[in-house]
Design an enzyme around this catalytic site. Structure first.
Site, PDB file in Angstrom:
ATOM      1  N   VAL A  18       0.844  -1.198   0.000  1.00 36.63           N
ATOM      2  CA  VAL A  18       0.000   0.000   0.000  1.00 36.63           C
ATOM      3  C   VAL A  18       0.883   1.252   0.000  1.00 36.63           C
ATOM      4  O   VAL A  18       0.662   2.190  -0.781  1.00 36.63           O
ATOM      5  CB  VAL A  18      -0.960  -0.068   1.228  1.00 36.63           C
ATOM      6  CG1 VAL A  18      -1.530   1.283   1.574  1.00 36.63           C
ATOM      7  CG2 VAL A  18      -2.086  -1.058   0.944  1.00 36.63           C
ATOM      8  N   LYS A  38      10.262  -6.031  -6.885  1.00 39.11           N
ATOM      9  CA  LYS A  38      10.096  -6.978  -5.772  1.00 39.11           C
ATOM     10  C   LYS A  38      10.932  -8.210  -6.100  1.00 39.11           C
ATOM     11  O   LYS A  38      10.773  -8.809  -7.164  1.00 39.11           O
ATOM     12  CB  LYS A  38       8.610  -7.315  -5.586  1.00 39.11           C
ATOM     13  CG  LYS A  38       8.327  -8.299  -4.470  1.00 39.11           C
ATOM     14  CD  LYS A  38       7.212  -7.846  -3.544  1.00 39.11           C
ATOM     15  CE  LYS A  38       6.953  -8.885  -2.471  1.00 39.11           C
ATOM     16  NZ  LYS A  38       6.198  -8.362  -1.316  1.00 39.11           N
ATOM     17  N   SER A 119       9.980  -8.560   1.215  1.00 41.16           N
ATOM     18  CA  SER A 119       9.021  -9.653   1.426  1.00 41.16           C
ATOM     19  C   SER A 119       8.980  -9.863   2.939  1.00 41.16           C
ATOM     20  O   SER A 119      10.036  -9.939   3.572  1.00 41.16           O
ATOM     21  CB  SER A 119       9.512 -10.933   0.757  1.00 41.16           C
ATOM     22  OG  SER A 119       9.932 -10.669  -0.563  1.00 41.16           O
TER      23      SER A 119
HETATM   24  N1  LIG Z   1      -4.159   1.929   5.368  1.00 42.52           N
HETATM   25  C1  LIG Z   1      -4.869   0.816   5.114  1.00 42.52           C
HETATM   26  N2  LIG Z   1      -6.215   0.815   5.247  1.00 42.52           N
HETATM   27  C2  LIG Z   1      -6.946  -0.294   5.002  1.00 42.52           C
HETATM   28  N3  LIG Z   1      -6.425  -1.474   4.620  1.00 42.52           N
HETATM   29  C3  LIG Z   1      -5.087  -1.526   4.475  1.00 42.52           C
HETATM   30  C4  LIG Z   1      -4.240  -0.395   4.706  1.00 42.52           C
HETATM   31  N4  LIG Z   1      -2.957  -0.757   4.478  1.00 42.52           N
HETATM   32  C5  LIG Z   1      -3.003  -2.042   4.123  1.00 42.52           C
HETATM   33  N5  LIG Z   1      -4.263  -2.511   4.108  1.00 42.52           N
HETATM   34  C6  LIG Z   1      -4.701  -3.870   3.748  1.00 42.52           C
HETATM   35  O1  LIG Z   1      -3.946  -4.791   4.536  1.00 42.52           O
HETATM   36  C7  LIG Z   1      -3.515  -5.900   3.744  1.00 42.52           C
HETATM   37  C8  LIG Z   1      -1.999  -5.980   3.788  1.00 42.52           C
HETATM   38  O2  LIG Z   1      -1.441  -4.817   3.159  1.00 42.52           O
HETATM   39  P1  LIG Z   1      -0.212  -4.943   2.183  1.00 42.52           P
HETATM   40  O3  LIG Z   1      -0.494  -5.977   1.150  1.00 42.52           O
HETATM   41  O4  LIG Z   1       0.129  -3.586   1.719  1.00 42.52           O
HETATM   42  O5  LIG Z   1       0.872  -5.509   3.208  1.00 42.52           O
HETATM   43  P2  LIG Z   1       2.385  -5.967   2.878  1.00 42.52           P
HETATM   44  O6  LIG Z   1       3.219  -5.525   4.019  1.00 42.52           O
HETATM   45  O7  LIG Z   1       2.751  -5.485   1.542  1.00 42.52           O
HETATM   46  O8  LIG Z   1       2.252  -7.547   2.880  1.00 42.52           O
HETATM   47  P3  LIG Z   1       3.305  -8.630   2.215  1.00 42.52           P
HETATM   48  O9  LIG Z   1       4.278  -8.964   3.292  1.00 42.52           O
HETATM   49  O10 LIG Z   1       2.391  -9.769   1.856  1.00 42.52           O
HETATM   50  O11 LIG Z   1       3.935  -7.987   1.009  1.00 42.52           O
HETATM   51  C9  LIG Z   1      -4.101  -5.678   2.355  1.00 42.52           C
HETATM   52  O12 LIG Z   1      -5.298  -6.384   2.251  1.00 42.52           O
HETATM   53  C10 LIG Z   1      -4.345  -4.192   2.290  1.00 42.52           C
HETATM   54  O13 LIG Z   1      -5.402  -3.839   1.420  1.00 42.52           O
HETATM   55 MG   LIG Z   2       3.308  -6.569  -0.162  1.00 43.50          MG
END
Ligand SMILES: Nc1ncnc2c1ncn2[C@@H]1O[C@H](COP(=O)(O)OP(=O)(O)OP(=O)(O)O)[C@@H](O)[C@H]1O
Ligand SMILES: [Mg+2]
Length: 244
Positions: A18, A38, A119
């Site tokens: 995000v 990535k 990751s």
């Molecule tokens: N600010 C936010 N508000 C609402 N939902 C969120 C927000 N930030 C992240 N999410 C939701 O939380 C989940 C995890 O977010 P994200 O995929 O960005 O995490 P990540 O750290 O990239 O995970 P990974 O380790 O799998 O790469 C997703 O479903 C995303 O839509």
């Molecule tokens: Mg991610």
């Protein structure tokens, strides 16, 4: 000259994608020639045409109008939603550091800015071979790139954030700032941020609110674009990045 930053997290699911999508949206809509990267993505989806879709890459590319082929921005793509070292064994696809670096270097030749996403957390194993384990932080060290840490503000985040920062510093990796995510404006979250501020000297770049995705509410992707435009400044992000 290409500049870059690695977006790392205190854990998986803290919002690295995000945040990367928000940053990439702001950079590219201001006309900066930026790409996403990535090294290893786990938990890719299969679409209705039976194509493997790396969801992180898809979200970032869509939000930032990045037209690069997913295979070029995502060095390894696994369907199994577990740590890359394990997914690679399950799917019989060996991870090779040189291949990751080749992909990264081809992007360097084509783009002025690279926003790379980690990751899992900083201690994420990428390769387990014989008695050696190659971790995400080994790659970050080898690429000689600074990091931005994504953390949440929920209960427990003081511990996760401080431990991750100490570990990053101990490795000699340059940490440029913290981005808090999914902030719900509660008294304890404000206190968590305050305590982290007091105990570290690391700039807080932004605090992203929790974005409500309940039915009937504006789509996550549109809200994220609006929030990012308010919270991130392209020029300051460029300033934080270092020559790679
Ligand atoms: N600010 C936010 N508000 C609402 N939902 C969120 C927000 N930030 C992240 N999410 C939701 O939380 C989940 C995890 O977010 P994200 O995929 O960005 O995490 P990540 O750290 O990239 O995970 P990974 O380790 O799998 O790469 C997703 O479903 C995303 O839509
Ligand atoms: Mg991610």
């Amino acid at each position: 000259m290409t500049k870059g930053i690695y977006i790392v997290g205190t854990d998986t699911d803290v919002g690295k994608t995000v945040v990367s999508a928000g940053i990439m949206h702001v950079l590219r809509s201001k006309g900066y020639n930026a790409t996403y990267f990535k090294a290893a993505l786990s938990g890719a989806l299969i679409d209705k045409n039976n194509n493997i879709v790396p969801e992180d890459t898809r979200l970032v590319s869509t939000l930032s109008n990045l037209k690069e082929d997913y295979q070029n921005t995502t060095a390894y793509i696994f369907k199994t939603a577990v740590s890359p070292h394990l997914a690679s064994k399950i799917e019989n696809i060996e991870i090779n550091v040189e291949h990751i670096k080749e992909k990264f270097n081809s992007l360097k030749n084509k783009y002025d800015y690279i926003v790379a996403e980690g990751s899992g957390g900083i201690c994420c194993p990428l390769i387990e071979k014989e008695n050696k384990v190659y971790m995400l932080y080994h790659l970050i060290k080898e690429l000689n790139i600074p990091v931005l840490l994504v953390s949440t503000t929920k209960v427990g985040s003081i511990n996760h954030t401080l431990l991750t920062i100490e570990f990053i510093k101990k490795l000699g990796i340059n940490i440029k700032g913290i981005i808090f995510n999914s902030f719900k404006n509660t008294f304890y979250e404000k206190d968590n941020i305050n305590i982290i501020k007091k105990l570290t000297n690391i700039p807080i770049i932004a605090t992203l609110p929790f974005i409500d995705t309940a039915p009937g509410v504006q789509k996550m992707e549109e809200s994220l674009k609006q929030v990012s435009k308010k919270l991130f400044q392209a020029e300051s992000l460029i300033e934080i990045m270092e020559k790679i």
